[in-house]
Design an enzyme around this catalytic site. Structure first.
Site, PDB file in Angstrom:
ATOM      1  N   LYS A 114       5.633 -18.700  -2.831  1.00 53.61           N
ATOM      2  CA  LYS A 114       6.922 -17.744  -2.513  1.00 53.61           C
ATOM      3  C   LYS A 114       8.270 -18.632  -2.396  1.00 53.61           C
ATOM      4  CE  LYS A 114       5.074 -13.117  -1.223  1.00 53.61           C
ATOM      5  NZ  LYS A 114       5.009 -12.255  -0.228  1.00 53.61           N
ATOM      6  N   LYS A 197      -1.520 -14.412 -11.408  1.00 55.23           N
ATOM      7  CA  LYS A 197      -1.782 -13.075 -10.650  1.00 55.23           C
ATOM      8  C   LYS A 197      -0.997 -11.811 -11.427  1.00 55.23           C
ATOM      9  CE  LYS A 197      -0.857 -12.343  -6.515  1.00 55.23           C
ATOM     10  NZ  LYS A 197      -0.624 -12.792  -4.920  1.00 55.23           N
ATOM     11  N   LYS A 200       3.961  -7.691  -8.340  1.00 59.95           N
ATOM     12  CA  LYS A 200       4.915  -6.659  -8.284  1.00 59.95           C
ATOM     13  C   LYS A 200       6.197  -7.392  -9.015  1.00 59.95           C
ATOM     14  CE  LYS A 200       3.414  -4.331  -4.195  1.00 59.95           C
ATOM     15  NZ  LYS A 200       3.742  -4.188  -2.624  1.00 59.95           N
TER      16      LYS A 200
HETATM   17  P1  AMP Z   1       1.291  -6.800  -1.614  1.00 60.57           P
HETATM   18  O1  AMP Z   1       1.744  -5.975  -2.533  1.00 60.57           O
HETATM   19  O2  AMP Z   1       1.206  -8.149  -1.645  1.00 60.57           O
HETATM   20  O3  AMP Z   1       1.511  -6.252  -0.137  1.00 60.57           O
HETATM   21  O4  AMP Z   1      -0.261  -6.434  -1.650  1.00 60.57           O
HETATM   22  C1  AMP Z   1      -1.238  -5.073  -1.044  1.00 60.57           C
HETATM   23  C2  AMP Z   1      -2.654  -5.298  -1.305  1.00 60.57           C
HETATM   24  O5  AMP Z   1      -2.820  -5.554  -2.710  1.00 60.57           O
HETATM   25  C3  AMP Z   1      -2.951  -6.790  -0.572  1.00 60.57           C
HETATM   26  O6  AMP Z   1      -4.415  -6.202  -0.262  1.00 60.57           O
HETATM   27  C4  AMP Z   1      -3.337  -7.653  -1.554  1.00 60.57           C
HETATM   28  O7  AMP Z   1      -4.257  -8.698  -1.676  1.00 60.57           O
HETATM   29  C5  AMP Z   1      -3.613  -6.656  -2.883  1.00 60.57           C
HETATM   30  N1  AMP Z   1      -3.323  -7.172  -4.089  1.00 60.57           N
HETATM   31  C6  AMP Z   1      -1.671  -7.704  -4.555  1.00 60.57           C
HETATM   32  N2  AMP Z   1      -1.908  -8.191  -5.776  1.00 60.57           N
HETATM   33  C7  AMP Z   1      -3.322  -8.037  -6.448  1.00 60.57           C
HETATM   34  C8  AMP Z   1      -3.974  -8.314  -7.569  1.00 60.57           C
HETATM   35  N3  AMP Z   1      -3.149  -8.880  -8.465  1.00 60.57           N
HETATM   36  N4  AMP Z   1      -5.117  -8.367  -7.488  1.00 60.57           N
HETATM   37  C9  AMP Z   1      -5.964  -7.568  -6.411  1.00 60.57           C
HETATM   38  N5  AMP Z   1      -5.397  -7.319  -5.606  1.00 60.57           N
HETATM   39  C10 AMP Z   1      -4.248  -7.554  -5.345  1.00 60.57           C
END
Ligand code: AMP
Ligand code: TRP
Length: 313
Positions: A114, A197, A200
């Site tokens: 990041k 990956k 968002k």
């Molecule tokens: P975040 O949007 O980074 O707060 O992620 C929220 C949840 O979604 C966390 O548990 C992440 O590990 C999961 N997550 C985010 N991106 C992915 C992805 N590409 N595949 C699987 N899980 C994800």
């Protein structure tokens, strides 16, 4: 009985990686029923470790909350809340800042990704991010944390911080924290690049299926999703555990990703799916994956949109 805690950042563009990797697991846990308490947190303090437009952040906090409820997390039987509304998170984080070692944070790969090349200009908050995460979980003495695979290293740090606190003060105050990272979609990859990956913040809308996408968006994105020039692999691509062999996942990441997403949506094993599609080209799989996404995701998106409009609710 486990105490559950998980968090999702309100940074917009919630996608099927967030849903299949994390939010749907919250619903599975609820339906299993054998947990003491479950806390699902919209982690706005984590979101501001990078720049956020205050007006958009407010909207995204509501969107993330709506996604939990629309996905089926029952707000009567689970605690759904906004991180900054409970000051204990920031307070314990300070104490844990004094427990955690700089060397431990220096190993965090998410910070390196990041912060990019110019890490001197990253916020101190972005660097200390996993300590706030430790505080989130340990404030409630939670023991089980459903997350996607990208959070594994952070959760190892949470355990280290809890252990060091207990050791330094000669107490057994914080419990052992276990990650819950299960299923075929713990790391959903970009639809444009199977080595990246699903995220968002990817500038290409075609890289991800958002929870608020409509049928046409889903159809177009899956149609354009990258594949390769071979037909779909057969059972020889699987190892003894029913996972893709490492060489298959490396050589055919886009194919493996579409199959993983499909397996998770349909709650079927890779063996079951490959038995149907082995040797065929991708068009049939893509059509059925599109239908499955429309059936599973569009109702969630519609419910999110309905809730967001109903400001009183
Ligand atoms: P975040 O949007 O980074 O707060 O992620 C929220 C949840 O979604 C966390 O548990 C992440 O590990 C999961 N997550 C985010 N991106 C992915 C992805 N590409 N595949 C699987 N899980 C994800
Ligand atoms: N860091 C997590 C993510 O980006 C979000 C998060 C914050 C979290 N606090 C948490 C996840 C506590 C689990 C438990 O995905």
């Amino acid at each position: 009985m486990d105490h559950i805690f998980s968090g999702v950042q309100p940074t917009g563009n919630l996608h099927i990686g967030n849903y299949l990797g994390a939010i749907r697991k919250f619903v599975d846990i609820q339906n299993r029923g054998n947990v003491a308490k479950a806390y699902y947190c919209v982690v706005d303090l984590h979101a501001i470790t990078v720049w956020q437009d205050p007006k958009k952040l407010k909207k995204d906090i509501l969107e993330t909350t709506a996604s939990f409820i629309a996905a089926g997390v029952d707000p009567k039987n689970n605690i759904i809340f906004n991180q900054s509304s409970v000051s204990a998170h920031a307070e314990l984080a300070w104490i844990l800042n004094c427990i955690c070692r700089i060397g431990w944070l220096n190993r965090m790969t998410q910070f390196k990704e990041k912060a990019g090349k110019n890490k001197e200009r990253a916020s101190v908050g972005l660097y200390a991010y996993p300590i706030l995460m430790a505080s989130d979980i340990l404030s409630y003495k939670s023991t089980l944390v459903p997350v996607g695979d990208d959070q594994k290293q952070h959760l190892e740090l949470v355990r280290d911080v809890a252990n060091k606190f207990n050791f330094d003060y000669g107490v057994n105050f914080f419990p052992e924290v276990k990650p819950l990272i299960i299923g075929d979609a713990t790391r959903v990859m970009s639809l444009k690049n199977g080595n990246k990956k699903m995220s968002k913040s990817d500038e290409s809308q075609y890289s991800r299926i958002n929870l608020t996408d409509d049928k046409d968006d889903i159809r177009n994105k899956i149609k354009k999703a990258k594949t390769d020039s071979h037909n779909i692999m057969g059972l020889e691509a699987l190892d003894d555990n029913g996972d893709f062999k490492a060489e298959v996942a490396i050589k055919r990441p886009e194919a493996a990703n579409l199959i993983n997403i499909f397996c998770e949506l349909e709650k079927k094993s890779k063996k079951e799916i490959l038995e149907i599609y082995a040797g065929k080209n991708f068009s049939n799989l893509k059509e059925n994956l599109t239908d499955s996404l429309i059936t599973n995701i569009v109702p969630i998106g519609n419910e999110m949109k309905r809730m967001i409009k109903d400001s009183l609710y």
